[in-house]
Each structure stands twice: as structure tokens, then as C-alpha cells.
Design a protein around this motif. Sequence first.
Motif, PDB file in Angstrom:
ATOM      1  N   MET A 158      -7.430  -8.068  -0.235  1.00  0.00           N
ATOM      2  CA  MET A 158      -8.777  -8.521   0.122  1.00  0.00           C
ATOM      3  C   MET A 158      -9.846  -7.724  -0.618  1.00  0.00           C
ATOM      4  SD  MET A 158      -9.428 -10.930   2.302  1.00  0.00           S
ATOM      5  CE  MET A 158     -11.090 -10.440   2.630  1.00  0.00           C
ATOM      6  N   GLN A 159      -9.536  -6.446  -0.857  1.00  0.00           N
ATOM      7  CA  GLN A 159     -10.529  -5.600  -1.532  1.00  0.00           C
ATOM      8  C   GLN A 159     -10.461  -5.765  -3.045  1.00  0.00           C
ATOM      9  OE1 GLN A 159     -12.777  -3.981  -0.073  1.00  0.00           O
ATOM     10  NE2 GLN A 159     -12.091  -3.668   2.027  1.00  0.00           N
ATOM     11  N   GLY A 160      -9.593  -6.636  -3.518  1.00  0.00           N
ATOM     12  CA  GLY A 160      -9.522  -6.890  -4.955  1.00  0.00           C
ATOM     13  C   GLY A 160      -8.587  -5.948  -5.697  1.00  0.00           C
ATOM     14  N   LEU A 161      -7.744  -5.210  -4.949  1.00  0.00           N
ATOM     15  CA  LEU A 161      -6.816  -4.308  -5.640  1.00  0.00           C
ATOM     16  C   LEU A 161      -5.644  -5.103  -6.220  1.00  0.00           C
ATOM     17  CD1 LEU A 161      -6.563  -1.260  -3.174  1.00  0.00           C
ATOM     18  CD2 LEU A 161      -8.232  -1.667  -4.991  1.00  0.00           C
ATOM     19  N   ALA A 162      -5.009  -4.559  -7.234  1.00  0.00           N
ATOM     20  CA  ALA A 162      -3.809  -5.174  -7.803  1.00  0.00           C
ATOM     21  C   ALA A 162      -2.655  -5.007  -6.812  1.00  0.00           C
ATOM     22  CB  ALA A 162      -3.465  -4.510  -9.129  1.00  0.00           C
ATOM     23  N   VAL A 163      -1.625  -5.835  -6.954  1.00  0.00           N
ATOM     24  CA  VAL A 163      -0.505  -5.824  -6.008  1.00  0.00           C
ATOM     25  C   VAL A 163       0.108  -4.418  -5.832  1.00  0.00           C
ATOM     26  CG1 VAL A 163       1.822  -6.735  -5.591  1.00  0.00           C
ATOM     27  CG2 VAL A 163      -0.023  -8.285  -6.273  1.00  0.00           C
ATOM     28  N   PRO A 164       0.364  -3.639  -6.910  1.00  0.00           N
ATOM     29  CA  PRO A 164       0.970  -2.317  -6.702  1.00  0.00           C
ATOM     30  C   PRO A 164       0.082  -1.383  -5.863  1.00  0.00           C
ATOM     31  CG  PRO A 164       1.156  -2.984  -8.991  1.00  0.00           C
ATOM     32  CD  PRO A 164       0.248  -3.972  -8.346  1.00  0.00           C
ATOM     33  N   ASP A 165      -1.229  -1.435  -6.081  1.00  0.00           N
ATOM     34  CA  ASP A 165      -2.136  -0.598  -5.278  1.00  0.00           C
ATOM     35  C   ASP A 165      -2.179  -1.093  -3.835  1.00  0.00           C
ATOM     36  OD1 ASP A 165      -2.761   0.970  -7.436  1.00  0.00           O
ATOM     37  OD2 ASP A 165      -4.734   0.087  -7.808  1.00  0.00           O
ATOM     38  N   ALA A 166      -2.150  -2.415  -3.660  1.00  0.00           N
ATOM     39  CA  ALA A 166      -2.166  -2.977  -2.307  1.00  0.00           C
ATOM     40  C   ALA A 166      -0.884  -2.593  -1.568  1.00  0.00           C
ATOM     41  CB  ALA A 166      -2.322  -4.503  -2.372  1.00  0.00           C
ATOM     42  N   ALA A 167       0.244  -2.595  -2.307  1.00  0.00           N
ATOM     43  CA  ALA A 167       1.524  -2.227  -1.684  1.00  0.00           C
ATOM     44  C   ALA A 167       1.521  -0.752  -1.289  1.00  0.00           C
ATOM     45  CB  ALA A 167       2.678  -2.537  -2.633  1.00  0.00           C
ATOM     46  N   LEU A 168       0.806   0.050  -2.062  1.00  0.00           N
ATOM     47  CA  LEU A 168       0.676   1.468  -1.719  1.00  0.00           C
ATOM     48  C   LEU A 168      -0.069   1.611  -0.390  1.00  0.00           C
ATOM     49  CD1 LEU A 168       1.496   4.098  -3.086  1.00  0.00           C
ATOM     50  CD2 LEU A 168      -0.728   4.142  -4.204  1.00  0.00           C
ATOM     51  N   LEU A 169      -1.116   0.832  -0.228  1.00  0.00           N
ATOM     52  CA  LEU A 169      -1.865   0.856   1.035  1.00  0.00           C
ATOM     53  C   LEU A 169      -0.967   0.366   2.174  1.00  0.00           C
ATOM     54  CD1 LEU A 169      -4.752   1.740   1.486  1.00  0.00           C
ATOM     55  CD2 LEU A 169      -5.488  -0.645   1.290  1.00  0.00           C
ATOM     56  N   GLY A 170      -0.069  -0.584   1.859  1.00  0.00           N
ATOM     57  CA  GLY A 170       0.899  -1.040   2.847  1.00  0.00           C
ATOM     58  C   GLY A 170       1.825   0.101   3.250  1.00  0.00           C
ATOM     59  N   ASN A 171       2.367   0.812   2.258  1.00  0.00           N
ATOM     60  CA  ASN A 171       3.242   1.960   2.558  1.00  0.00           C
ATOM     61  C   ASN A 171       2.501   2.986   3.409  1.00  0.00           C
ATOM     62  OD1 ASN A 171       5.379   0.972   1.108  1.00  0.00           O
ATOM     63  ND2 ASN A 171       5.121   2.314  -0.658  1.00  0.00           N
ATOM     64  N   PHE A 172       1.236   3.169   3.091  1.00  0.00           N
ATOM     65  CA  PHE A 172       0.431   4.167   3.803  1.00  0.00           C
ATOM     66  C   PHE A 172       0.343   3.817   5.294  1.00  0.00           C
ATOM     67  CE2 PHE A 172      -3.703   5.738   5.282  1.00  0.00           C
ATOM     68  CZ  PHE A 172      -3.578   7.086   4.989  1.00  0.00           C
ATOM     69  N   PHE A 173      -0.020   2.569   5.602  1.00  0.00           N
ATOM     70  CA  PHE A 173      -0.164   2.193   7.013  1.00  0.00           C
ATOM     71  C   PHE A 173       1.208   2.112   7.713  1.00  0.00           C
ATOM     72  CE2 PHE A 173      -4.521   1.216   5.854  1.00  0.00           C
ATOM     73  CZ  PHE A 173      -5.184   1.719   6.960  1.00  0.00           C
ATOM     74  N   GLY A 174       2.242   1.754   6.951  1.00  0.00           N
ATOM     75  CA  GLY A 174       3.595   1.781   7.529  1.00  0.00           C
ATOM     76  C   GLY A 174       3.954   3.205   7.946  1.00  0.00           C
ATOM     77  N   SER A 175       3.624   4.173   7.095  1.00  0.00           N
ATOM     78  CA  SER A 175       3.978   5.571   7.384  1.00  0.00           C
ATOM     79  C   SER A 175       3.184   6.101   8.589  1.00  0.00           C
ATOM     80  CB  SER A 175       3.768   6.452   6.151  1.00  0.00           C
ATOM     81  OG  SER A 175       2.402   6.752   5.975  1.00  0.00           O
ATOM     82  N   LEU A 176       1.956   5.656   8.747  1.00  0.00           N
ATOM     83  CA  LEU A 176       1.171   6.096   9.915  1.00  0.00           C
ATOM     84  C   LEU A 176       1.767   5.524  11.199  1.00  0.00           C
ATOM     85  CD1 LEU A 176      -2.567   5.537   8.843  1.00  0.00           C
ATOM     86  CD2 LEU A 176      -1.308   7.696   8.915  1.00  0.00           C
ATOM     87  N   THR A 177       2.266   4.297  11.104  1.00  0.00           N
ATOM     88  CA  THR A 177       2.743   3.593  12.298  1.00  0.00           C
ATOM     89  C   THR A 177       4.015   4.206  12.861  1.00  0.00           C
ATOM     90  OG1 THR A 177       1.633   1.599  11.613  1.00  0.00           O
ATOM     91  CG2 THR A 177       3.492   1.308  13.111  1.00  0.00           C
ATOM     92  N   VAL A 178       4.923   4.637  11.979  1.00  0.00           N
ATOM     93  CA  VAL A 178       6.182   5.194  12.497  1.00  0.00           C
ATOM     94  C   VAL A 178       5.975   6.543  13.193  1.00  0.00           C
ATOM     95  CG1 VAL A 178       7.624   3.998  10.807  1.00  0.00           C
ATOM     96  CG2 VAL A 178       6.862   6.337  10.306  1.00  0.00           C
ATOM     97  N   GLU A 179       4.801   7.130  13.001  1.00  0.00           N
ATOM     98  CA  GLU A 179       4.557   8.444  13.621  1.00  0.00           C
ATOM     99  C   GLU A 179       4.104   8.337  15.071  1.00  0.00           C
ATOM    100  OE1 GLU A 179       1.917  10.246  10.692  1.00  0.00           O
ATOM    101  OE2 GLU A 179       3.652  11.291   9.851  1.00  0.00           O
ATOM    102  N   GLN A 180       3.914   7.110  15.554  1.00  0.00           N
ATOM    103  CA  GLN A 180       3.481   6.933  16.940  1.00  0.00           C
ATOM    104  C   GLN A 180       4.410   5.950  17.641  1.00  0.00           C
ATOM    105  OE1 GLN A 180      -0.765   6.322  17.524  1.00  0.00           O
ATOM    106  NE2 GLN A 180      -1.177   7.067  15.457  1.00  0.00           N
ATOM    107  N   ILE A 181       4.436   6.027  18.960  1.00  0.00           N
ATOM    108  CA  ILE A 181       5.267   5.098  19.725  1.00  0.00           C
ATOM    109  C   ILE A 181       4.437   3.858  20.036  1.00  0.00           C
ATOM    110  CG2 ILE A 181       6.528   4.740  21.878  1.00  0.00           C
ATOM    111  CD1 ILE A 181       7.252   7.707  21.797  1.00  0.00           C
TER     112      ILE A 181
END
Length: 366
Positions: A254-277
Amino acid sequence: MVTASHKTHQVPTPRVLIVGNYCHDVLIQNDTVVGESLGGASSFIASVLDGMSIPCSLVAKVGHDFRYQVNHIPILVPASKTTVFHAYFDSGVHENGNQDRVLKRVCLCDPISPTDLPDARFDFGMAVGVGGEILPQTLERMIEICDVVLVDIQALIRDFDAVDGTVKLVDLRETGFRSLLPRIGVLKVSSEEAVFMDVEEVRKWCCVVVTKGEDGCKVCWKDGEMEISPFLANQEDPTGAGDSFLGGFVTGLMQGLAVPDAALLGNFFGSLTVEQIGLPKFDSRLLQRVKDEVQRRKTQCLHYEGNYDELMFLKPEGHEQFHSSLGAAKLLTQHSIQESKDCSGQPKLAVNPVNDEAMQTADGKP
Ligand SMILES: Nc1ncnc2c1ncn2[C@@H]1O[C@H](COP(=O)(O)OP(=O)(O)OP(=O)(O)O)[C@@H](O)[C@H]1O
Ligand SMILES: O[C@H]1[C@H](O)[C@@H](O)[C@H](O)[C@@H](O)[C@H]1O
């Protein structure tokens, strides 16, 4: 009467459509309930998009027993119960050693039909059912009203044991969705789910993102593939990692990033999520830092300029630096949270038990 001054307070038009039922998640370990939380991929994704200030519309159904307060009001089906999943974390007890949990769907709300979808256009649609609620005709309608549709394969290949609701996976080729694949933009699959499809065949039709837990993800498209690095995380509960991944991914697009950068943001939020129940609570300072990093990245390389039909796959220069900046933002925030918690004596991780005070029916009535 609508006056001119109302215009300045208008809520931005949603550009992302999220489709999938909310559910009640019950986490069970050694026969003990260790957590209860609002669930459903749509709730995790909306939490990322809301946190990142991306306007979205959400279509979810719940029953009369729905007990959470949510930003995006679902469709209440008074004659039905809310979908419920029990997640068993008793490793070794079950014969599916490659799964991180055994899931049982113990209650089922109504499916989402094409007429439940808004009569509007969206840049991105997200087909993210959890209990079989997305029908082929619903996905087809999403394809008609959205420029790009992202699909979580869990919405397409789940089957449920007739007796106890245990989630089983069927091959994508045996579902009624196969013919729609050439019309979708992105198919997200976990490594466990990838064996239920032919990645080599499907990547010719649409982008396939294979998420790999602590190892990050792999993006495959017709002419190439690329590994995207993970972020370090202290895993407490894997539930919703893939959903939050999709939330971060679509935020990047949505912010206009290329797919690899967007996937990085995906990895980032995935990593935050596993740290909480359960459903994670994102720290507001961290979200602001991430927004700043995304803005900085945007100014470095803006690809879409309002045209989302063409996804951009090449890894732009500065991708590794973007990874380091996001990782640093996470570390910095964790340190400052830890410091404030050390003073207040609060526990390390936020658990999301049933929130009695917040219990409301779907139409907001207590
Ligand atoms: N232990 C972990 N450490 C760091 N990042 C993780 C970890 N687990 C998941 N992630 C991140 O979250 C993303 C999605 O996780 P995963 O591959 O487990 O998806 P999933 O199986 O669809 O998740 P779920 O079904 O639990 O929602 C991964 O690609 C990765 O970036
Ligand atoms: O809330 C969770 C979450 O959305 C998971 O991604 C899904 O696999 C589960 O079925 C659901 O209960």
C-alpha cells in the motif's frame, strides 16, 4: 444535513478489503487452557493495518455469543454461534510432528457470500478465512472489486473432521478455487501448507510467498525467487504469525514498496506476533518508528505511484539497510519497554486473556 465542514473530518476511504470471520481462540497445553483470545486472520491483519494507519474495510461474521470489542464491527448472525478454534500445543502427543499445533474447529459461524461484500472498489483484497467461510464465488467477487487479491491458502485448503473438527489440509488441486488462481495477485502459504500444492505450477500464475517461521520467507514468481531475511524473536505463541505477516506485507505494498521490502515488513510483524500470546498489542512508539522507517524507504524508492496492478519484484538497493533499521527499531523499543517494566514490576509479555470488561456483543451492546 451534510455541511462543508464535515469534509475535513471525513474518514479516509478504505483501500484494503479484509474478508474472513472473527473467531474465539482457546489455547490449550497439557489439558489446561493457557489463554483465550480474539482470533481469526482478519483480526490479526486489521490490528497491523490499524496500527500502521492504513484504512481498511473488514467483512467478518460472528454469532450471538461474540465477546470482544473490535474496531471493525462484524456482521452479527443472531441464530449462529461464533467460530471457535481450540489450539493444542502438546508437542509429541499427536502424530503430526511437523505442525506447531493441532487445531480443532469446535464451532462454526456462517460463510461469507458475495452479497456480504461492499459495493465498492479496493486497491487490495485479502481472502483470509479460517473455518472454510470463504466460498469460491466470494473469492471471485473479491477479484472483481479489488485491483489485487492476496489469499491465505488456509482459506482454501482446510477440511474439518466430521466428528471433532480437527483441521486437515487437502490438496489445492482438489478444491473449487484452482481455476481462480491465475486471477489472484499473491498466494501466501506456510512451509507446512506448501506440500499441499504445486508451487512450481502456481508461481507461473501468481506470486507465491512461502513463510518459513523463524527462517523468514521466500517469494516466488514466474521469473524468479528470493529469500527474505527474518527478525529475531522470542517465540511465545506462533498463532497469527502468518496473518500478521500478511498485514505487514499489504501495508508495504500500500505504501508503494517493492515486493521484497513489503515481505520484510511482513516478516517484521510476524516476528512481533510470535512474542505475545494471542492477538498482539503493538507498542505505539514502535509503530511510530516503523512508520518513520517506511516513509524513509518510500522516499528512497517509490514504485507504484497509485498503480497496484503491477507488483515490483526486484530487490531495491538499500534493502539490507531497511532490514537493519527495522531490527534496530524493534530492539530500541524492547529496551525502553523493558526499562519501564523493570521499574513497575509488570510481567514481560502481555497475555490476552478473556477480557470481561471489554465483552460486548458484535453490535457493541454490553
Ligand atoms: N520464531 C520466529 N522468529 C522470527 N520470526 C518468526 C517466527 N515465527 C514466525 N515468524 C515470522 O512470521 C512469518 C509467518 O510465520 P509462519 O511461517 O509460522 O506462518 P504461518 O504458519 O502461516 O503462521 P500461523 O499459521 O501460526 O499464523 C514468518 O515468515 C516469519 O517472518
Ligand atoms: O486465530 C487463529 C489464526 O487466525 C490462525 O492463523 C488460524 O490458523 C487459526 O485457525 C485461528 O484460530
